[in-house]
Design a protein around this motif. Sequence first.
Motif, PDB file in Angstrom:
ATOM      1  N   PRO A  66       7.986  18.309  69.341  1.00 33.12           N
ATOM      2  CA  PRO A  66       6.549  18.025  69.251  1.00 33.12           C
ATOM      3  C   PRO A  66       5.799  18.594  70.457  1.00 33.12           C
ATOM      4  O   PRO A  66       6.286  18.545  71.582  1.00 33.12           O
ATOM      5  N   ASP A  67       4.635  19.166  70.198  1.00 36.46           N
ATOM      6  CA  ASP A  67       3.780  19.659  71.275  1.00 36.46           C
ATOM      7  C   ASP A  67       3.342  18.457  72.115  1.00 36.46           C
ATOM      8  O   ASP A  67       2.910  17.442  71.571  1.00 36.46           O
ATOM      9  N   THR A  70      -0.754  17.960  71.431  1.00 37.31           N
ATOM     10  CA  THR A  70      -1.244  17.684  70.080  1.00 37.31           C
ATOM     11  C   THR A  70      -0.274  16.869  69.228  1.00 37.31           C
ATOM     12  O   THR A  70      -0.680  16.283  68.233  1.00 37.31           O
ATOM     13  N   GLY A  71       0.988  16.873  69.581  1.00 38.91           N
ATOM     14  CA  GLY A  71       1.997  16.184  68.774  1.00 38.91           C
ATOM     15  C   GLY A  71       2.471  16.987  67.586  1.00 38.91           C
ATOM     16  O   GLY A  71       3.367  16.566  66.855  1.00 38.91           O
ATOM     17  N   GLU A  72       1.869  18.149  67.363  1.00 42.74           N
ATOM     18  CA  GLU A  72       2.271  19.031  66.261  1.00 42.74           C
ATOM     19  C   GLU A  72       3.654  19.613  66.548  1.00 42.74           C
ATOM     20  O   GLU A  72       3.978  19.925  67.690  1.00 42.74           O
ATOM     21  N   PRO A  73       4.475  19.794  65.519  1.00 41.20           N
ATOM     22  CA  PRO A  73       5.780  20.422  65.740  1.00 41.20           C
ATOM     23  C   PRO A  73       5.617  21.890  66.143  1.00 41.20           C
ATOM     24  O   PRO A  73       4.756  22.592  65.617  1.00 41.20           O
ATOM     25  N   ARG A  74       6.413  22.325  67.078  1.00 38.40           N
ATOM     26  CA  ARG A  74       6.402  23.737  67.481  1.00 38.40           C
ATOM     27  C   ARG A  74       7.834  24.192  67.705  1.00 38.40           C
ATOM     28  O   ARG A  74       8.713  23.394  68.024  1.00 38.40           O
ATOM     29  N   LYS A  75       8.040  25.499  67.521  1.00 33.94           N
ATOM     30  CA  LYS A  75       9.364  26.077  67.688  1.00 33.94           C
ATOM     31  C   LYS A  75       9.576  26.438  69.146  1.00 33.94           C
ATOM     32  O   LYS A  75       8.726  27.052  69.774  1.00 33.94           O
TER      33      LYS A  75
END
Length: 94
Positions: A66-67, A70-75
Motif C-alpha cells: 500500500p502507498d 494514499t493507501g492505494e496498492p502499488r508495485k
Amino acid sequence: MPRSLTTGKAYRGINPFLLAMSASEKGFTSPFWATYKAIAERGGQVRKGEKSEQIVFFKPLRKIVPDPVTGEPRKLSFGMARMFSVFNAEQCDG
C-alpha cells in the motif's frame, strides 16, 4: 559451459565466467559444480583441503504494497542477491 550438478542447467550471468576462469586456472575438465550440501545429499564428499568458488544468485522480486500516503496498492520492484560456495565435481569423491 559450467553446469549445476543438481539441475544440469548451465549457469547464467557472471557465474559462467567466474567458474570457467577457476576451472581453467585449476585444470578442471568437469563442467559440473555444486554446493557442499548438494554433494553430500548425493552421497559424495568434498576432499579435505579443497577450496570452493563463490557464485552469485540473483532474483528480481516484485511485491504489491500500500502507498503510505494514499493507501492505494502499488508495485514495488527490487532484487535479491545471495552468494553460494560451490565445488567442482573433480574436487569430490563418490
